[in-house]
Design an enzyme around this catalytic site. Structure first.
Site, PDB file in Angstrom:
ATOM      1  N   PHE A 137      -9.336 -32.548  23.940  1.00 33.18           N
ATOM      2  CA  PHE A 137      -8.599 -31.308  23.632  1.00 33.18           C
ATOM      3  C   PHE A 137      -8.391 -31.235  22.131  1.00 33.18           C
ATOM      4  CE2 PHE A 137      -4.856 -28.724  22.796  1.00 33.18           C
ATOM      5  CZ  PHE A 137      -5.228 -27.552  23.430  1.00 33.18           C
ATOM      6  N   ASP A 187      -9.174 -36.786  15.580  1.00 31.71           N
ATOM      7  CA  ASP A 187      -8.104 -35.832  15.844  1.00 31.71           C
ATOM      8  C   ASP A 187      -6.865 -36.649  16.203  1.00 31.71           C
ATOM      9  OD1 ASP A 187      -6.275 -34.108  16.937  1.00 31.71           O
ATOM     10  OD2 ASP A 187      -7.723 -32.968  18.119  1.00 31.71           O
ATOM     11  N   LYS A 217       1.302 -32.349  15.098  1.00 26.92           N
ATOM     12  CA  LYS A 217       2.486 -32.312  15.964  1.00 26.92           C
ATOM     13  C   LYS A 217       3.734 -32.981  15.381  1.00 26.92           C
ATOM     14  CE  LYS A 217       0.604 -31.352  20.490  1.00 26.92           C
ATOM     15  NZ  LYS A 217      -0.866 -31.311  20.586  1.00 26.92           N
TER      16      LYS A 217
HETATM   17  C1  LIG Z   1      -1.847 -30.274  20.526  1.00 25.57           C
HETATM   18  C2  LIG Z   1      -3.177 -30.731  20.085  1.00 25.57           C
HETATM   19  C3  LIG Z   1      -4.022 -29.878  19.360  1.00 25.57           C
HETATM   20  C4  LIG Z   1      -3.685 -28.445  19.067  1.00 25.57           C
HETATM   21  O1  LIG Z   1      -2.583 -28.314  18.244  1.00 25.57           O
HETATM   22  P1  LIG Z   1      -1.911 -26.862  18.041  1.00 25.57           P
HETATM   23  O2  LIG Z   1      -0.858 -27.116  17.022  1.00 25.57           O
HETATM   24  O3  LIG Z   1      -1.386 -26.444  19.372  1.00 25.57           O
HETATM   25  O4  LIG Z   1      -2.970 -25.968  17.568  1.00 25.57           O
HETATM   26  C5  LIG Z   1      -5.220 -30.403  18.909  1.00 25.57           C
HETATM   27  N1  LIG Z   1      -5.572 -31.671  19.168  1.00 25.57           N
HETATM   28  C6  LIG Z   1      -4.787 -32.510  19.877  1.00 25.57           C
HETATM   29  C7  LIG Z   1      -5.228 -33.913  20.121  1.00 25.57           C
HETATM   30  C8  LIG Z   1      -3.570 -32.056  20.361  1.00 25.57           C
HETATM   31  O5  LIG Z   1      -2.792 -32.882  21.083  1.00 25.57           O
END
Ligand SMILES: *Cc1c(COP(=O)(O)O)cnc(C)c1O
Length: 400
Positions: free
Chosen positions: A129, A217, A246
């Protein structure tokens, strides 16, 4: 709660909070909740940390926004701090995880362009994701988030997460067209799945051999969540690109893309930008969060409380017929159930515990890095009761 003027994108519980402190939230009736969800790994130093509150108040009274047409001192300070902590060389700031990943994807494409790769490909993982913009959606896996959006799949090659042989096969078949590998060190939305030990090192070695960019990521895993500043630290590798968001500013929107010099250099004035990105408020709060993590030694706390939670949950749930596995790193913990449950989060909330269920059957815990021992104990007691075979069978029977 009337939500009639909102687009129908979320399915919130019939719950709303008016106040928070540390790992506690209160609703309007005064009922208190233990927050093991942390706003999905965002409120990393707890709700309303006095230093975060003070920084926001002070900065709001000084200056919120001037744009990137002028130098922003807090942006420089945050970049210096993040590069020192990460071992990477330069930062670009924006406002969310998806945007940070867009920056990474643009860097990969640019690297391909400079190398003369006609159609640069990026390797991504099953179960990944990366966000909800069109490009990050295409990099993400799962029909649920992609259905109907005609995701631009053609830029991506997808391999099973943790499978080194599959990556090597890609290298043999598409090596020259690939520019980067993008992955999460622990898949979050994908069900709290840590990469197998040694995988990040194998990816690093392959990227070195092939001249690919290793892009991590760490939007969810970064900034202390796994008990290290960044999850890759545990494997002793240095990626080329890292994305954060986050937990970085405890709820003030921010995203960051860090890169090593050779990759960061690909961007030049005018090639990328963001109106809000790196504004004084977000950057100052992020600096404050990093200092709090250091001064309160929250990496150690995350490791300690996380290890204790993992052990306690494994012991207490051992042999449970409805529990397949308890896994995680630091304060990112998943309990995989044998069946999907639609009601578990609301049942937990009724009992005063806030948690999240991802992939339908993985209970996910993402409490603040400030979690205290008695709070960890309460989480375990709540969960064990909630998942007792009797109440679990009731929850599963009511699953939607
Ligand atoms: C939450 C998340 C995203 C997306 O972040 P947003 O701030 O909602 O755009 C991307 N990568 C990972 C691993 C995430 O947990």
């Amino acid at each position: 709660m009337t939500a009639t003027a909102l687009m129908n994108t979320y399915k919130p519980l019939p719950l709303s909070f008016v106040r928070g402190e540390g790992s506690t939230l209160w609703d309007a009736s005064g009922k208190r909740y233990l927050d093991a969800m942390g706003g999905v790994a965002v409120t990393s130093v707890g709700h309303c940390h006095p230093r975060v509150v003070a920084a926001i108040r002070d900065q709001a009274g000084l200056l919120l926004h001037t744009s990137n047409h002028y130098a922003i001192d807090w942006q420089h300070r945050l970049a210096a701090k993040l590069t020192a902590l990460s071992g990477l060389d330069a930062a670009f700031f924006n406002n969310s995880g998806a945007e940070a990943n867009e920056t990474a994807l643009k860097l990969a494409r640019l690297a391909g362009w400079y190398k003369g790769v006609h159609r640069p490909l990026i390797v991504v993982m099953e179960g990944a994701f990366h966000g909800r913009t069109l490009a990050t959606l295409a990099a993400s896996d799962g029909a649920g988030v992609r259905l109907g959006f005609g995701a631009y799949d053609d830029d991506f090659l997808r391999v099973p997460f943790g499978d080194v042989a599959a990556l090597e096969a890609i290298a043999r078949r598409h090596g020259a067209d690939v520019v980067a590998v993008l992955l999460e060190p622990v898949q979050g939305e994908g069900g709290v799945r840590p990469a197998p030990e040694g995988y990040l090192r194998a990816v690093r070695a392959l990227c070195d051999r092939q001249g690919w960019l290793m892009m991590l990521d760490e939007v969810q895993t970064g900034v202390g969540r796994t008990g290290h500043w960044f999850a890759y630290a545990e494997e002793g590798v240095l990626p080329d690109v890292v994305t954060l968001a986050k937990g970085l500013a405890n709820g003030v929107p921010i995203g960051a893309c860090l890169a090593r010099a050779r990759t960061a250099r690909l961007l030049t004035p005018g090639s990328h930008g963001s109106t809000f990105g790196g504004n004084p408020l977000a950057c100052r709060v992020a600096c404050e969060v990093l200092e709090i993590i250091e001064e309160q030694q929250l990496l150690g706390n995350a490791r300690r409380q996380g290890a204790w939670l993992l052990k306690a949950l494994r012991e207490r749930l051992a042999g449970h017929p409805g529990v397949r596995e308890v896994r995680g790193k630091g304060l990112m913990i998943g309990i995989e159930l044998t069946e999907a449950t639609g009601k578990l989060a609301s049942q937990a909330a009724e009992g005063g515990l806030l948690l999240n269920v991802t992939r339908g059957n993985v209970v996910r815990l993402l409490p603040a890095l400030t979690l205290k021992e008695d709070e960890a104990l309460q989480i375990v007691e709540h969960l064990v009761a909630l998942l007792s075979p009797l109440s679990l069978s009731k929850v599963l029977a009511e699953a939607v």
